[in-house]
Scaffold this active site. Structure first.
Site, PDB file in Angstrom:
ATOM      1  N   CYS A  93      56.543  45.224  34.450  1.00  0.00           N
ATOM      2  CA  CYS A  93      57.181  46.273  34.960  1.00  0.00           C
ATOM      3  C   CYS A  93      57.467  47.062  33.453  1.00  0.00           C
ATOM      4  CB  CYS A  93      58.436  45.770  35.429  1.00  0.00           C
ATOM      5  SG  CYS A  93      58.193  44.662  36.570  1.00  0.00           S
TER       6      CYS A  93
ATOM      7  N   ARG B  38      52.223  50.169  33.525  1.00  0.00           N
ATOM      8  CA  ARG B  38      52.746  48.946  33.565  1.00  0.00           C
ATOM      9  C   ARG B  38      52.887  48.156  34.966  1.00  0.00           C
ATOM     10  NH1 ARG B  38      54.782  46.935  28.269  1.00  0.00           N
ATOM     11  NH2 ARG B  38      55.773  45.416  29.199  1.00  0.00           N
TER      12      ARG B  38
ATOM     13  N   TRP C 257      56.856  46.234  39.115  1.00  0.00           N
ATOM     14  CA  TRP C 257      55.643  45.617  39.804  1.00  0.00           C
ATOM     15  C   TRP C 257      55.962  44.240  40.372  1.00  0.00           C
ATOM     16  CZ3 TRP C 257      52.578  41.128  38.616  1.00  0.00           C
ATOM     17  CH2 TRP C 257      51.125  41.184  39.204  1.00  0.00           C
TER      18      TRP C 257
ATOM     19  N   ASN D 137      62.653  42.888  32.896  1.00  0.00           N
ATOM     20  CA  ASN D 137      61.124  42.490  32.861  1.00  0.00           C
ATOM     21  C   ASN D 137      60.862  41.045  32.898  1.00  0.00           C
ATOM     22  OD1 ASN D 137      60.263  45.232  32.896  1.00  0.00           O
ATOM     23  ND2 ASN D 137      59.785  45.257  30.837  1.00  0.00           N
ATOM     24  N   GLY D 138      59.965  40.547  33.391  1.00  0.00           N
ATOM     25  CA  GLY D 138      59.778  39.072  33.114  1.00  0.00           C
ATOM     26  C   GLY D 138      59.923  38.466  34.556  1.00  0.00           C
TER      27      GLY D 138
ATOM     28  N   GLU E 168      31.805  41.577  30.798  1.00  0.00           N
ATOM     29  CA  GLU E 168      32.985  42.623  30.816  1.00  0.00           C
ATOM     30  C   GLU E 168      32.467  43.811  31.750  1.00  0.00           C
ATOM     31  OE1 GLU E 168      35.456  42.921  29.676  1.00  0.00           O
ATOM     32  OE2 GLU E 168      35.995  44.949  29.254  1.00  0.00           O
TER      33      GLU E 168
ATOM     34  N   LYS F 238      34.820  45.522  34.557  1.00  0.00           N
ATOM     35  CA  LYS F 238      35.101  47.134  34.476  1.00  0.00           C
ATOM     36  C   LYS F 238      34.773  47.614  35.760  1.00  0.00           C
ATOM     37  CE  LYS F 238      37.139  47.441  31.590  1.00  0.00           C
ATOM     38  NZ  LYS F 238      37.391  46.617  30.929  1.00  0.00           N
TER      39      LYS F 238
ATOM     40  N   GLU G  67      37.415  46.079  38.536  1.00  0.00           N
ATOM     41  CA  GLU G  67      38.815  46.175  38.662  1.00  0.00           C
ATOM     42  C   GLU G  67      39.100  47.656  39.013  1.00  0.00           C
ATOM     43  OE1 GLU G  67      40.643  45.719  34.709  1.00  0.00           O
ATOM     44  OE2 GLU G  67      38.746  46.135  33.617  1.00  0.00           O
TER      45      GLU G  67
ATOM     46  N   HIS H 293      20.209  29.312  41.488  1.00  0.00           N
ATOM     47  CA  HIS H 293      20.495  28.017  41.977  1.00  0.00           C
ATOM     48  C   HIS H 293      21.666  28.167  42.900  1.00  0.00           C
ATOM     49  CE1 HIS H 293      18.698  25.838  38.867  1.00  0.00           C
ATOM     50  NE2 HIS H 293      18.928  26.681  37.836  1.00  0.00           N
TER      51      HIS H 293
ATOM     52  N   LYS I 119      49.052  46.431  32.978  1.00  0.00           N
ATOM     53  CA  LYS I 119      48.584  46.434  31.675  1.00  0.00           C
ATOM     54  C   LYS I 119      48.983  45.307  30.738  1.00  0.00           C
ATOM     55  CE  LYS I 119      46.428  48.512  28.237  1.00  0.00           C
ATOM     56  NZ  LYS I 119      44.682  48.405  28.486  1.00  0.00           N
TER      57      LYS I 119
HETATM   58  C1  F6R Z   1      40.592  44.213  31.809  1.00  0.00           C
HETATM   59  C2  F6R Z   1      41.886  44.099  30.936  1.00  0.00           C
HETATM   60  C3  F6R Z   1      42.514  42.495  31.013  1.00  0.00           C
HETATM   61  C4  F6R Z   1      42.894  42.114  29.595  1.00  0.00           C
HETATM   62  C5  F6R Z   1      43.789  40.867  30.022  1.00  0.00           C
HETATM   63  C6  F6R Z   1      44.384  40.364  28.574  1.00  0.00           C
HETATM   64  O1  F6R Z   1      40.056  45.597  31.691  1.00  0.00           O
HETATM   65  O2  F6R Z   1      42.324  44.719  30.177  1.00  0.00           O
HETATM   66  O3  F6R Z   1      41.431  41.605  31.380  1.00  0.00           O
HETATM   67  O4  F6R Z   1      41.955  41.979  28.906  1.00  0.00           O
HETATM   68  O5  F6R Z   1      44.814  40.912  30.731  1.00  0.00           O
HETATM   69  O6  F6R Z   1      45.085  41.168  27.951  1.00  0.00           O
HETATM   70  P1  F6R Z   1      45.542  41.374  26.557  1.00  0.00           P
HETATM   71  O7  F6R Z   1      44.398  41.589  25.746  1.00  0.00           O
HETATM   72  O8  F6R Z   1      46.720  42.131  26.269  1.00  0.00           O
HETATM   73  O9  F6R Z   1      45.879  39.760  26.212  1.00  0.00           O
END
Ligand code: F6R
Length: 616
Positions: free
Chosen positions: A2, A27, A76, A102-103, A489, A493, A496, A512, A611
């Site tokens: 959040c 966030r 969130w 938050n948390g 990756e 991308k 998500e 397999h 985020k």
């Molecule tokens: C995907 C993405 C997440 C972060 C993951 C780790 O696009 O952004 O998979 O890479 O949540 O986040 P950080 O790097 O902040 O530890």
């Protein structure tokens, strides 16, 4: 997950809170709320389910709520559904304490029962309401001041939190506390700002205090006082942040993600230049900023990399690059697994944690687990002053700047180059690389930004391709070695931000079991940047083509034989093959972006995601 914002000053608080929250909306975004106090009056609380604009409408952009002292929150949901009732701020029944959080409070059930025995009732399903009422309980029971009441609460709760509260008896003041959840406090011209992340208040001030773990603070107009858990005052250093507010805005692009994709050449150059220096006519890695010495690198027996999501994917690339260049064994672990599986570490194992936010709960826990075993931890981290940056023994600071889009692009790319640089430094310390080869590799690395520019110049072709595939149901990414790491990756991308099911497979593994999912028209994207593996991956692509797959291939200029197999070929400039991920990932980022846009989705704020993942 959040976002929280606070303000005490001469201006009206509500517009500042709404503006700050808009920078944090990425966030968490299922509901939002604020509480504003005018002098000694009771705080006015306004909440709205949905996006921040709903709260803005309800408060006439903040103009309808008077007062110069307030707190705000975007939520969130973790405990209890997204609803107005569960949205923050929460308050004690008599409005004695009003707060945002938050948390996660892990033992909130137990604390709730305790409070129920003392006649407290609860109107929401949140852990936050419990925390606020516990502060109220201690405040009244022991007849202490706000700092002591919060300290008693902090001793009693388990979990992570950044919390901001206002007390009825203390007008014009906000009290804050944090444990394992980020919070910054800023000052300018007699006004005081607080937020869970720098971009929320950067427009107002770049003079920031980082409040320490298990510390509290009292915010008055233009003044902050910090306290430790014993209630003693502690001194903090005021830090100047170089990020400008402009860097946290969209700068003419339709989405932050596209802006951040285009920033990659610049931030890569900055990150490389921060540690790669000229020595005579050659380039070399200068470890001074990172804080590790060549002697310490020489003594490293093996490496364990722990991270989550995209950061974990950079670790997968690092594994290939470090083992190949430095001949040092590398294990890559998901941080969420590492923390619980009692990993075997040698005394000289160097643990590397990788994190953009520096606040990811699992990665932070992995760092602490490694340190508690007596191992040294090197962090590759983007956010200055974050928990991971502060707790690691050595810090490789990536210079991606603020990343707003939930899907990472520029921070991922900076993490990749940080890994290459560490691999080169380690290889040199281990006697595996002479100065000539070091110079060659670093010179090539410095050419990556220009090569990325070239890929970006040709992005329209990818837009066309993406528009053709915006309605597919399944996509498979296949590759071997570093190409497999790139596929991980690329696949993340896509899924998500487009909500299309996709998987990354080591090309040789598909047959397999998973190959049974391939049917007419399934999109399979092969990545083929490693010359020694090119033919092998082509064979795997032929296997799926004969089952009906539509093939897209990503390779380097010159490998035109790909066109004999692939239906659509994408070329990236040639580079040293250790660095291939930095180039091949760009078209994959763009494909994910364009597919999301053509499906009309919220690219920067995909559903269910946040985020900064500060809960486990
Ligand atoms: C995907 C993405 C997440 C972060 C993951 C780790 O696009 O952004 O998979 O890479 O949540 O986040 P950080 O790097 O902040 O530890």
């Amino acid at each position: 997950m959040c976002g929280i914002v606070g303000f005490v000053g001469k201006k009206q608080a509500a517009p500042v809170l709404l503006d700050g929250l808009s920078k944090l909306e990425y966030r968490g975004y299922d509901s939002a709320g604020l509480a504003v106090r005018n002098g000694e009056d009771e705080p006015v609380i306004v909440k709205a389910k949905g996006r921040l604009k709903d709260l803005a409408e309800k408060t006439d952009e903040g103009k309808a709520v008077f007062g110069g002292c307030g707190i705000g929150h975007t939520r969130w949901a973790t405990h209890g559904e997204p609803s107005e009732n569960n949205a923050h701020p929460h308050c004690s029944d008599d409005m004695n304490v009003v707060g945002v959080h938050n948390g996660i409070i892990e033992n909130y059930q137990e604390l709730k029962e305790k409070l129920q025995h003392h006649d407290y009732t609860f109107y929401s399903q949140t852990d936050t309401e419990v925390a606020i009422k516990l502060i109220d309980y201690y405040y009244k029971k022991y007849q202490v001041g706000p700092i002591d009441a919060i300290a008693k609460t902090m001793v009693r709760v388990r979990g992570s939190y950044a919390i901001a509260v206002m007390f009825k008896d203390y007008p014009g003041q906000i009290y804050v506390a944090r444990k394992d959840s980020p919070m910054v406090i800023g000052i300018k011209d007699g006004q005081t700002y607080m937020a869970s992340d720098v971009p929320a208040i950067l427009k107002y001030t770049n003079q920031i205090y980082y409040i320490g773990n298990l510390e509290m603070a009292r915010l008055d107009e233009g003044k902050v006082t910090f306290f430790n858990l014993d209630g003693d005052e502690v001194e903090k250093e005021l830090v100047t942040i170089d990020w400008d507010a402009e860097a946290a805005e969209k700068g003419g692009y339709e989405h932050f993600m596209m802006k951040e994709i285009h920033e990659q050449p610049k931030v890569l150059e900055d990150t490389i230049n921060s540690v790669v220096k000229k020595s005579g006519k050659s380039l070399e890695v200068d470890l001074t900023e990172i804080g590790i010495t060549e002697e310490e690198l020489k003594n490293v027996s093996d490496i364990v990399i722990a991270a989550c999501g995209s950061a974990y994917h950079t670790g997968m690339v690092d594994q290939y690059v470090i083992e190949d260049l430095a001949k040092v064994p590398v294990r890559v672990e998901l941080a969420s697994e590492f923390r619980y599986r009692k990993p075997l570490l040698n005394p000289n194992t160097l643990v590397i944690v990788v994190s953009q936010s520096g606040e990811t709960a699992d990665t932070l826990a992995a760092l602490r687990e490694a340190k508690s075993r007596g191992n040294k931890v090197l962090a590759i981290v983007n956010v200055v002053g974050s928990s991971i940056a502060r707790e690691a023994d050595y810090v490789f600071q990536t210079l991606a700047g603020p990343e707003i889009s939930v899907a990472t692009t520029k921070a991922y790319s900076c993490q990749l180059v940080a890994g290459y640089i560490l691999a080169i430094a380690l290889a040199k310390a281990k006697g595996q690389l002479d100065e000539k080869k070091e110079n060659e590799l670093l010179t090539e690395m410095r050419s990556l930004p220009a090569k990325i520019e070239k890929i970006l110049d040709e992005k329209e072709r990818l837009q066309w391709f993406a528009s053709k595939f915006s309605n597919v149901h399944d996509v498979f990414y296949i590759g071997r070695g570093i190409d497999y790491a790139i596929c991980l990756e690329g696949s993340l991308k896509l899924k998500e931000i487009s909500y299309i099911h996709s998987e990354a497979y080591a090309a040789g593994e598909l047959k397999h079991g998973t190959i049974s999912l391939i049917e007419d028209g399934t999109l399979v994207i092969g990545v083929l940047t490693q010359s020694g593996l090119f033919e092998k991956t082509v064979s795997n692509m032929v296997e799926v083509k004969s089952r009906g797959a539509y093939l897209c291939g990503v390779t380097s200029y010159g490998n035109y034989s790909l066109e004999d197999t692939a239906d659509f070929s994408i070329y990236v400039p040639k580079t040293d093959e250790h660095f291939a991920a930095s180039l091949a990932v760009i078209p994959l980022q763009l494909i994910g972006y364009y597919i999301s846009v053509s499906r009309g989705l919220d690219v920067d704020k995909p559903r269910n995601l946040a985020k900064s993942v500060t809960v486990e």
